[in-house]
Design a protein around this motif. Structure first.
Motif, PDB file in Angstrom:
ATOM      1  N   ASP A  14      13.150  60.575  41.468  1.00  0.00           N
ATOM      2  CA  ASP A  14      11.977  61.301  41.060  1.00  0.00           C
ATOM      3  C   ASP A  14      10.908  60.625  39.851  1.00  0.00           C
ATOM      4  N   HIS A  15      11.451  59.309  39.559  1.00  0.00           N
ATOM      5  CA  HIS A  15      10.454  58.559  38.424  1.00  0.00           C
ATOM      6  C   HIS A  15       9.600  57.747  39.335  1.00  0.00           C
ATOM      7  N   ARG A  16       8.340  57.634  38.548  1.00  0.00           N
ATOM      8  CA  ARG A  16       7.460  56.570  39.195  1.00  0.00           C
ATOM      9  C   ARG A  16       7.362  55.372  38.414  1.00  0.00           C
ATOM     10  N   VAL A  17       7.164  54.347  39.095  1.00  0.00           N
ATOM     11  CA  VAL A  17       7.272  52.897  38.572  1.00  0.00           C
ATOM     12  C   VAL A  17       6.127  52.319  38.740  1.00  0.00           C
ATOM     13  N   GLU A  18       5.295  51.667  37.767  1.00  0.00           N
ATOM     14  CA  GLU A  18       4.014  50.987  37.802  1.00  0.00           C
ATOM     15  C   GLU A  18       4.160  49.677  37.485  1.00  0.00           C
ATOM     16  N   GLN A  19       3.554  48.741  38.225  1.00  0.00           N
ATOM     17  CA  GLN A  19       3.576  47.294  37.776  1.00  0.00           C
ATOM     18  C   GLN A  19       2.325  47.052  36.707  1.00  0.00           C
ATOM     19  N   THR A  20       2.707  46.524  35.655  1.00  0.00           N
ATOM     20  CA  THR A  20       1.588  46.469  34.861  1.00  0.00           C
ATOM     21  C   THR A  20       1.099  45.147  34.425  1.00  0.00           C
ATOM     22  N   ASN A  21       2.043  43.818  34.982  1.00  0.00           N
ATOM     23  CA  ASN A  21       1.457  42.717  34.650  1.00  0.00           C
ATOM     24  C   ASN A  21       2.372  41.490  35.817  1.00  0.00           C
ATOM     25  N   THR A  22       1.832  40.477  35.907  1.00  0.00           N
ATOM     26  CA  THR A  22       2.670  39.489  36.870  1.00  0.00           C
ATOM     27  C   THR A  22       2.276  38.245  36.350  1.00  0.00           C
ATOM     28  N   ALA A  42       9.440  62.304  36.066  1.00  0.00           N
ATOM     29  CA  ALA A  42       8.799  63.595  36.736  1.00  0.00           C
ATOM     30  C   ALA A  42       7.549  64.069  35.976  1.00  0.00           C
ATOM     31  N   ALA A  43       7.453  64.296  34.851  1.00  0.00           N
ATOM     32  CA  ALA A  43       6.470  65.100  34.047  1.00  0.00           C
ATOM     33  C   ALA A  43       5.355  63.676  33.763  1.00  0.00           C
ATOM     34  N   GLY A  44       5.472  62.727  34.180  1.00  0.00           N
ATOM     35  CA  GLY A  44       4.532  61.676  33.914  1.00  0.00           C
ATOM     36  C   GLY A  44       4.390  60.974  32.621  1.00  0.00           C
ATOM     37  N   GLU A  45       5.591  61.258  31.642  1.00  0.00           N
ATOM     38  CA  GLU A  45       5.921  60.509  30.569  1.00  0.00           C
ATOM     39  C   GLU A  45       6.576  59.176  30.740  1.00  0.00           C
ATOM     40  N   LEU A  46       5.898  58.128  29.656  1.00  0.00           N
ATOM     41  CA  LEU A  46       6.550  56.878  29.841  1.00  0.00           C
ATOM     42  C   LEU A  46       8.149  56.945  29.261  1.00  0.00           C
ATOM     43  N   VAL A  47       9.087  56.448  29.967  1.00  0.00           N
ATOM     44  CA  VAL A  47      10.345  56.465  29.306  1.00  0.00           C
ATOM     45  C   VAL A  47      11.198  55.365  29.205  1.00  0.00           C
ATOM     46  N   ALA A  48      10.565  54.120  30.017  1.00  0.00           N
ATOM     47  CA  ALA A  48      11.124  52.831  29.876  1.00  0.00           C
ATOM     48  C   ALA A  48      10.125  51.719  30.152  1.00  0.00           C
TER      49      ALA A  48
END
Length: 71
Positions: A14-22, A42-48
């Protein structure tokens, strides 16, 4: 992020992962791609934040190594 790596790191479904750089580099017979990811709950908070290095040998037997670290 590849599902196998996501499972290996232990990121919940249920967590979302976004690629920020390559970045990409070749050195000492290795081709290395480096990826930066942010994990959101799931709440949209950055956790890691993660750095993933995917390194492949440019010469036979073309071995591949994937490592990751948590920032």
């Amino acid at each position: 992020m590849e599902p196998e790596l996501r499972a290996k790191i232990g990121i919940p479904e249920d967590h979302r992962v976004e690629q920020t750089n390559t970045t990409w580099k070749q050195k000492s017979g290795r081709d290395t791609d480096t990826y930066w990811y942010d994990e959101f709950n799931a709440a949209g908070e950055l956790v890691a934040k993660y750095i993933v290095e995917d390194s492949t040998s440019m010469y036979p037997p073309f071995g591949r190594t994937v490592t990751w670290s948590k920032e």
